[in-house]
Write a protein that holds these residues in place. Structure first.
Motif, PDB file in Angstrom:
ATOM      1  N   ALA A  67       0.810  -1.222   0.000  1.00  0.00           N
ATOM      2  CA  ALA A  67       0.000   0.000   0.000  1.00  0.00           C
ATOM      3  C   ALA A  67       0.838   1.264   0.000  1.00  0.00           C
ATOM      4  N   LEU A  68       1.957   1.253   0.716  1.00  0.00           N
ATOM      5  CA  LEU A  68       2.771   2.457   0.871  1.00  0.00           C
ATOM      6  C   LEU A  68       3.894   2.557  -0.153  1.00  0.00           C
ATOM      7  N   LYS A  69       4.089   1.498  -0.952  1.00  0.00           N
ATOM      8  CA  LYS A  69       5.164   1.477  -1.962  1.00  0.00           C
ATOM      9  C   LYS A  69       6.526   1.720  -1.309  1.00  0.00           C
ATOM     10  N   GLN A  70       6.718   1.116  -0.144  1.00  0.00           N
ATOM     11  CA  GLN A  70       7.967   1.247   0.583  1.00  0.00           C
ATOM     12  C   GLN A  70       8.236  -0.058   1.334  1.00  0.00           C
ATOM     13  N   ILE A  74     -10.762 -10.354  14.595  1.00  0.00           N
ATOM     14  CA  ILE A  74     -10.215  -9.114  14.064  1.00  0.00           C
ATOM     15  C   ILE A  74     -11.041  -7.925  14.540  1.00  0.00           C
ATOM     16  N   VAL A  75     -10.345  -6.874  14.993  1.00  0.00           N
ATOM     17  CA  VAL A  75     -11.010  -5.692  15.533  1.00  0.00           C
ATOM     18  C   VAL A  75     -10.875  -4.500  14.588  1.00  0.00           C
ATOM     19  N   ALA A  76      -9.644  -4.124  14.209  1.00  0.00           N
ATOM     20  CA  ALA A  76      -9.384  -2.990  13.319  1.00  0.00           C
ATOM     21  C   ALA A  76      -9.960  -1.697  13.875  1.00  0.00           C
ATOM     22  N   SER A  77      -9.502  -1.292  15.039  1.00  0.00           N
ATOM     23  CA  SER A  77     -10.037  -0.102  15.707  1.00  0.00           C
ATOM     24  C   SER A  77      -9.406   1.185  15.203  1.00  0.00           C
ATOM     25  N   THR A  78      -9.948   2.288  15.660  1.00  0.00           N
ATOM     26  CA  THR A  78      -9.332   3.595  15.456  1.00  0.00           C
ATOM     27  C   THR A  78      -8.255   3.794  16.525  1.00  0.00           C
ATOM     28  N   GLN A 128      -2.803   8.475  11.117  1.00  0.00           N
ATOM     29  CA  GLN A 128      -4.088   8.272  10.443  1.00  0.00           C
ATOM     30  C   GLN A 128      -3.924   7.464   9.160  1.00  0.00           C
ATOM     31  N   ARG A 129      -2.861   7.719   8.415  1.00  0.00           N
ATOM     32  CA  ARG A 129      -2.615   6.953   7.181  1.00  0.00           C
ATOM     33  C   ARG A 129      -2.330   5.488   7.520  1.00  0.00           C
ATOM     34  N   LEU A 130      -1.520   5.273   8.540  1.00  0.00           N
ATOM     35  CA  LEU A 130      -1.224   3.907   8.959  1.00  0.00           C
ATOM     36  C   LEU A 130      -2.486   3.181   9.402  1.00  0.00           C
ATOM     37  N   ASN A 131      -3.314   3.874  10.171  1.00  0.00           N
ATOM     38  CA  ASN A 131      -4.556   3.257  10.630  1.00  0.00           C
ATOM     39  C   ASN A 131      -5.450   2.888   9.453  1.00  0.00           C
ATOM     40  N   ALA A 132      -5.535   3.785   8.481  1.00  0.00           N
ATOM     41  CA  ALA A 132      -6.381   3.526   7.313  1.00  0.00           C
ATOM     42  C   ALA A 132      -5.884   2.315   6.532  1.00  0.00           C
ATOM     43  N   GLU A 133      -4.569   2.227   6.344  1.00  0.00           N
ATOM     44  CA  GLU A 133      -4.017   1.116   5.560  1.00  0.00           C
ATOM     45  C   GLU A 133      -4.111  -0.206   6.321  1.00  0.00           C
ATOM     46  N   ILE A 134      -3.906  -0.163   7.641  1.00  0.00           N
ATOM     47  CA  ILE A 134      -4.035  -1.380   8.450  1.00  0.00           C
ATOM     48  C   ILE A 134      -5.481  -1.854   8.451  1.00  0.00           C
ATOM     49  N   THR A 135      -6.410  -0.928   8.586  1.00  0.00           N
ATOM     50  CA  THR A 135      -7.837  -1.280   8.554  1.00  0.00           C
ATOM     51  C   THR A 135      -8.211  -1.932   7.227  1.00  0.00           C
ATOM     52  N   GLU A 165       2.183   6.292  20.476  1.00  0.00           N
ATOM     53  CA  GLU A 165       0.972   6.731  19.794  1.00  0.00           C
ATOM     54  C   GLU A 165       0.177   5.489  19.405  1.00  0.00           C
ATOM     55  N   PRO A 166      -1.030   5.314  19.905  1.00  0.00           N
ATOM     56  CA  PRO A 166      -1.858   4.186  19.466  1.00  0.00           C
ATOM     57  C   PRO A 166      -2.188   4.323  17.977  1.00  0.00           C
ATOM     58  N   VAL A 167      -2.056   3.235  17.247  1.00  0.00           N
ATOM     59  CA  VAL A 167      -2.395   3.234  15.821  1.00  0.00           C
ATOM     60  C   VAL A 167      -3.664   2.417  15.574  1.00  0.00           C
ATOM     61  N   ALA A 168      -3.677   1.164  16.014  1.00  0.00           N
ATOM     62  CA  ALA A 168      -4.866   0.324  15.793  1.00  0.00           C
ATOM     63  C   ALA A 168      -4.831  -0.910  16.691  1.00  0.00           C
ATOM     64  N   LEU A 169      -5.974  -1.238  17.281  1.00  0.00           N
ATOM     65  CA  LEU A 169      -6.149  -2.538  17.928  1.00  0.00           C
ATOM     66  C   LEU A 169      -6.464  -3.520  16.814  1.00  0.00           C
ATOM     67  N   VAL A 170      -5.610  -4.514  16.638  1.00  0.00           N
ATOM     68  CA  VAL A 170      -5.708  -5.418  15.490  1.00  0.00           C
ATOM     69  C   VAL A 170      -6.685  -6.564  15.745  1.00  0.00           C
ATOM     70  N   ALA A 171      -6.495  -7.274  16.857  1.00  0.00           N
ATOM     71  CA  ALA A 171      -7.296  -8.480  17.093  1.00  0.00           C
ATOM     72  C   ALA A 171      -7.235  -8.906  18.549  1.00  0.00           C
ATOM     73  N   THR A 172      -8.228  -9.678  18.948  1.00  0.00           N
ATOM     74  CA  THR A 172      -8.180 -10.362  20.237  1.00  0.00           C
ATOM     75  C   THR A 172      -8.009 -11.853  19.952  1.00  0.00           C
ATOM     76  N   LEU A 173      -7.388 -12.556  20.914  1.00  0.00           N
ATOM     77  CA  LEU A 173      -7.062 -13.962  20.691  1.00  0.00           C
ATOM     78  C   LEU A 173      -7.406 -14.788  21.918  1.00  0.00           C
ATOM     79  N   PRO A 174      -8.046 -15.921  21.717  1.00  0.00           N
ATOM     80  CA  PRO A 174      -8.307 -16.810  22.844  1.00  0.00           C
ATOM     81  C   PRO A 174      -7.050 -17.559  23.256  1.00  0.00           C
ATOM     82  N   ASN A 175      -6.851 -17.696  24.544  1.00  0.00           N
ATOM     83  CA  ASN A 175      -5.806 -18.583  25.040  1.00  0.00           C
ATOM     84  C   ASN A 175      -6.420 -19.959  25.294  1.00  0.00           C
TER      85      ASN A 175
END
Length: 324
Positions: free
Chosen positions: A57-60, A293-297, A266-273, A116-126
Motif C-alpha cells: 500500500a505504501l510502496k515502501q 479481528i477488531v481494526a479499531s481507530t 491516520q494513514r497507517l490506521n487507514a491502511e491497516i484497517t 501513539e496508538p495506531v490500531a487494535l488489530v485483534a483479540t485472541l483466545p488462550n
C-alpha cells in the motif's frame, strides 16, 4: 548579514513541527516493524502479514525486526526511544501495553506516555495446553493430578508478565495449588518443551497450539474465553470445565513512538484497517488462526488501554505474580 540569515534559516528549519519533517513519508527510507517476541508466535505472524500489506500500500519496504525479551519490554523500550517520524512501528500486546505497567517496578518505557496508538488489530483466545503423556483428558483430571503430584506443577509461558504467565498464576490461585512458573523468550520454545514433556502444561494462544495439537504432540483441554470459540467448538471454557471465575483473552495492536505526526498515524490506521478487511488476511488470521479481528481507530485503542491497564494491575496484585 548573510551569515545571520543562514543561521536564522537553519534555526527555523530545526524548529519545524514534525508534520513538516514528515511530508515526504514514507518515501525517505524503509519502515521497521518491531516484533518484541521470537519468530513464529502470534505477534510475529500479525507483524509479517501487516508488513507485507503495508509494503504494497505504501510502496515502501517494511522490514520485520524481532527484539524479544522481558515480556516484550526490550522491544517496547527500543521503539519508545525511536525517532517519531513514521519509520518505526511496534507490534504491541496485552503484555507490553497493559500487564507490564504493573508487573515491572522499573519499566524502561511507559505504555501511554511513550507511544501513539495506531490500531487494535485483534483479540485472541488462550487455551490450556498439556503434554499428552500426563494421561489426563480434562481440566478436572489435571487439577486432581496437580494436587497429588508436585512434580507436575511446572507451567511454561512465553515470558514473565505475558498473559500466558498471568493465566497460569490465575489458574493456580483458583484451584488452590502453588505452581512453578518457567518463562521462555516467546511461544515456540515454550511449546516445544511442553510437547517434549520438559514442562507439564501452559496457557497460550490457539494460533500457535493448534498445529501441534493436530499433530498429536500436545493436547488442548479448554479455552480461557467466556464462551466457546468457532475454531475449536468442542473445547469447553475454563468455567465450564470446573474453574469458575477464569476468563481472559490476549490482544494485539500496532503503535508508533510518541510524537509521530497525526497524519502519519491516520494513514497507517487507514491502511491497516484496509488490510485487515482483505479476504486473504481474514482467512489467515481469523479462519486459520482463530483471531477475532477488531481494526479499531487510534482513539478506540487508547480507550481499550485505559480499561486494560487497571484491570491487569488488579490481577497482578491478587496473584502475586513477579517477573522472573
Amino acid at each position: 548579514m548573510r551569515f545571520l540569515i543562514h543561521c536564522a534559516t537553519v534555526l527555523a528549519l530545526a524548529a519545524l513541527p514534525p508534520m513538516a519533517a514528515a511530508q515526504d513519508w514514507p518515501a525517505a527510507k524503509p519502515i521497521t516493524y518491531v516484533v518484541p517476541f521470537t519468530p513464529g508466535g502470534s505477534t510475529d505472524t500479525i507483524g509479517r502479514v501487516l508488513a507485507s500489506k503495508l509494503q504494497e500500500a505504501l510502496k515502501q519496504s517494511v522490514v520485520v525486526e524481532n527484539k524479544p525479551g522481558q515480556a516484550g519490554g526490550i522491544g517496547a523500550a527500543y521503539v519508545a526511544k525511536a525517532a517519531p517520524d513514521g519509520y518505526t512501528l511496534f507490534g504491541g500486546t496485552i503484555s507490553t501495553h497493559a500487564i507490564n505497567a504493573s508487573l515491572y517496578k522499573n519499566l524502561a518505557y511507559q505504555p501511554v506516555r511513550d507511544f501513539e496508538p495506531v490500531a487494535l488489530v485483534a483479540t485472541l483466545p488462550n487455551v490450556l495446553i498439556i503434554n499428552p503423556a500426563l494421561g489426563v483428558n480434562s481440566v478436572a483430571e489435571l487439577v486432581e493430578l496437580l494436587k497429588k503430584d508436585p512434580s507436575k506443577r511446572m507451567f511454561a509461558s512465553s515470558g514473565s508478565g505475558t498473559s500466558t504467565h498471568l493465566a497460569g498464576e490465575l489458574f493456580g490461585d483458583l484451584i488452590g495449588v502453588k505452581l512453578t512458573h518457567i518463562p521462555y523468550k516467546g511461544t515456540p520454545p515454550a511449546l516445544t518443551d511442553v510437547a517434549a514433556g520438559q514442562v507439564a502444561f501452559m496457557f497460550d494462544q490457539m494460533t500457535a497450539a493448534l498445529p501441534l495439537a493436530k499433530a498429536g504432540r500436545v493436547k488442548l483441554l479448554a479455552v480461557t474465553t467466556g464462551k466457546r470459540i468457532t475454531l475449536a467448538p468442542e473445547l469447553p471454557t475454563m468455567a465450564e470445565a470446573g474453574v469458575p471465575g477464569f476468563e481472559m483473552s490476549s490482544w494485539q495492536a500496532v503503535y508508533a513512538p510518541k510524537g509521530t505526526p497525526r497524519a502519519v498515524v491516520q494513514r497507517l490506521n487507514a491502511e491497516i484497517t484496509k488490510a485487515l478487511r482483505l479476504p486473504d488476511v481474514q482467512a489467515k488470521l481469523h479462519d486459520q488462526l482463530g483471531m477475532d479481528i477488531v481494526a479499531s481507530t487510534p482513539e478506540e485503542l487508547a480507550a481499550h488501554m485505559a480499561r486494560e491497564i487497571p484491570r491487569w494491575a488488579e490481577l497482578v496484585k491478587k496473584s502475586g505474580a513477579q517477573p522472573d
